[in-house]
Design an enzyme around this catalytic site. Structure first.
Site, PDB file in Angstrom:
ATOM      1  N   ASP A   1      -4.400 -11.608   5.636  1.00 39.88           N
ATOM      2  CA  ASP A   1      -3.469 -10.878   4.764  1.00 39.88           C
ATOM      3  C   ASP A   1      -2.707  -9.794   5.535  1.00 39.88           C
ATOM      4  O   ASP A   1      -3.293  -9.072   6.342  1.00 39.88           O
ATOM      5  CB  ASP A   1      -4.279 -10.235   3.621  1.00 39.88           C
ATOM      6  CG  ASP A   1      -3.448 -10.039   2.374  1.00 39.88           C
ATOM      7  OD1 ASP A   1      -2.510 -10.845   2.161  1.00 39.88           O
ATOM      8  OD2 ASP A   1      -3.734  -9.109   1.593  1.00 39.88           O
TER       9      ASP A   1
ATOM     10  N   GLU B   1       6.939 -11.880   3.366  1.00 41.57           N
ATOM     11  CA  GLU B   1       7.236 -10.878   2.339  1.00 41.57           C
ATOM     12  C   GLU B   1       8.606 -10.258   2.559  1.00 41.57           C
ATOM     13  O   GLU B   1       9.019 -10.014   3.679  1.00 41.57           O
ATOM     14  CB  GLU B   1       6.161  -9.769   2.370  1.00 41.57           C
ATOM     15  CG  GLU B   1       6.407  -8.661   1.360  1.00 41.57           C
ATOM     16  CD  GLU B   1       5.250  -7.644   1.320  1.00 41.57           C
ATOM     17  OE1 GLU B   1       4.091  -8.080   1.172  1.00 41.57           O
ATOM     18  OE2 GLU B   1       5.522  -6.441   1.437  1.00 41.57           O
TER      19      GLU B   1
ATOM     20  N   HIS C   1      -0.200  -1.879  -3.935  1.00 40.58           N
ATOM     21  CA  HIS C   1      -1.605  -2.026  -3.541  1.00 40.58           C
ATOM     22  C   HIS C   1      -2.413  -0.817  -4.008  1.00 40.58           C
ATOM     23  O   HIS C   1      -1.939   0.302  -3.956  1.00 40.58           O
ATOM     24  CB  HIS C   1      -1.713  -2.133  -2.017  1.00 40.58           C
ATOM     25  CG  HIS C   1      -1.017  -3.332  -1.457  1.00 40.58           C
ATOM     26  ND1 HIS C   1      -0.026  -3.250  -0.517  1.00 40.58           N
ATOM     27  CD2 HIS C   1      -1.165  -4.646  -1.726  1.00 40.58           C
ATOM     28  CE1 HIS C   1       0.399  -4.465  -0.213  1.00 40.58           C
ATOM     29  NE2 HIS C   1      -0.267  -5.329  -0.936  1.00 40.58           N
TER      30      HIS C   1
ATOM     31  N   VAL D   1      -5.794  -9.723  -5.394  1.00 43.58           N
ATOM     32  CA  VAL D   1      -6.577  -8.717  -6.118  1.00 43.58           C
ATOM     33  C   VAL D   1      -7.662  -8.128  -5.222  1.00 43.58           C
ATOM     34  O   VAL D   1      -8.785  -7.909  -5.655  1.00 43.58           O
ATOM     35  CB  VAL D   1      -7.189  -9.314  -7.411  1.00 43.58           C
ATOM     36  CG1 VAL D   1      -6.112  -9.585  -8.433  1.00 43.58           C
ATOM     37  CG2 VAL D   1      -7.986 -10.582  -7.131  1.00 43.58           C
TER      38      VAL D   1
ATOM     39  N   THR E   1      -8.116  -5.179  -3.974  1.00 43.52           N
ATOM     40  CA  THR E   1      -8.664  -3.863  -4.335  1.00 43.52           C
ATOM     41  C   THR E   1      -9.797  -4.031  -5.337  1.00 43.52           C
ATOM     42  O   THR E   1     -10.866  -3.431  -5.191  1.00 43.52           O
ATOM     43  CB  THR E   1      -7.559  -2.959  -4.924  1.00 43.52           C
ATOM     44  OG1 THR E   1      -6.525  -2.814  -3.941  1.00 43.52           O
ATOM     45  CG2 THR E   1      -8.097  -1.582  -5.276  1.00 43.52           C
TER      46      THR E   1
END
Ligand SMILES: [Zn+2]
Length: 230
Positions: A21, A74, A120, A177, A179
């Site tokens: 990531d 991105e 984030h 997801v 976090t």
């Protein structure tokens, strides 16, 4: 480590990728591709538009030459929750729909993360400002253009359920997801260790943490309607 996780991923009853990531380093992306990762995100979104395209394309070309690796890119700013409202209100920091199509075409990315105001971390407000319309427009333009590029929602943790539903309808196909999973993992460790101060069996701790994490993942799979789609 890669071999351990690949073995676990390959033995799962549903498709599981080994995902890198937000790597901002081309070399690191290539290293992970060589090592056996199956999904690589090159995040050059802090660079200029042209430089983002150049770096992303370099990683895409490298990974596609190896084969069996999908690449995510991105466009725009997916910041931290501290700046969420500021970013969401500044069009210049969100992904431009025309540029999104050009970005996907010129880089050849397999999955695309357009900045639409998500962030984030844990949102500081109950109703974070998210540009659903922009997401829908980008989805429509990409898929009306002969390309099939799934869209990624970064900053999925803490989004209200109706936001998730709207993002799914607008074309969201992958939700990040991390976090929430980090919180689950650490909270579960804390809970277990607090309740078992006299026990020194790491295996039991691992099982407890694994079960808690599995529950959190299954909750998201239900919420996103993944069931039966593998
Ligand atoms: Zn992210």
């Amino acid at each position: 480590m890669v071999n351990i996780f690949r073995t676990l991923a390959e033995s799962a009853p549903v498709p599981v990728c080994l995902h890198l990531d937000h790597s901002t380093s081309i070399d690191y992306c290539k290293k992970c591709a060589d090592a056996g990762y199956t999904n690589i995100m090159i995040d050059a979104s802090k660079q200029s538009y042209e430089e983002n395209i150049r770096q992303t394309k370099e990683v895409v070309d490298y990974c596609h030459a190896i084969g069996g690796i999908s690449v995510e890119g991105e466009l725009g700013t997916v910041g931290g929750v501290e700046d969420q409202i500021k970013v969401a209100e500044d069009e210049a920091q969100l992904a431009n729909p025309e540029q999104s199509v050009e970005f996907v075409e010129r880089t050849g990315v397999d999955i695309f993360a357009p900045a639409i105001g998500t962030a984030h971390g844990v949102y500081k407000t109950k109703n974070p400002k998210i540009d659903f319309e922009r997401m829908a427009v980008i989805h429509k333009m990409l898929n009306g253009n002969g390309i099939k590029t799934p869209l990624v929602v970064h900053g999925g943790t803490g989004l209200p359920d109706d936001y998730v539903t709207k993002l799914l309808a607008a074309g969201g196909a992958k939700f990040n997801v991390s976090t929430e999973l980090k919180h689950t993992l650490l909270d579960a460790k804390w809970e277990y260790l607090s309740a078992h101060r006299d026990e020194y069996d790491p295996g039991k701790l691992d099982v407890f943490v694994r079960d808690a994490t599995r529950k959190a993942v299954m909750h998201w799979m239900d919420k996103l309607g993944c069931e039966g789609k593998a």
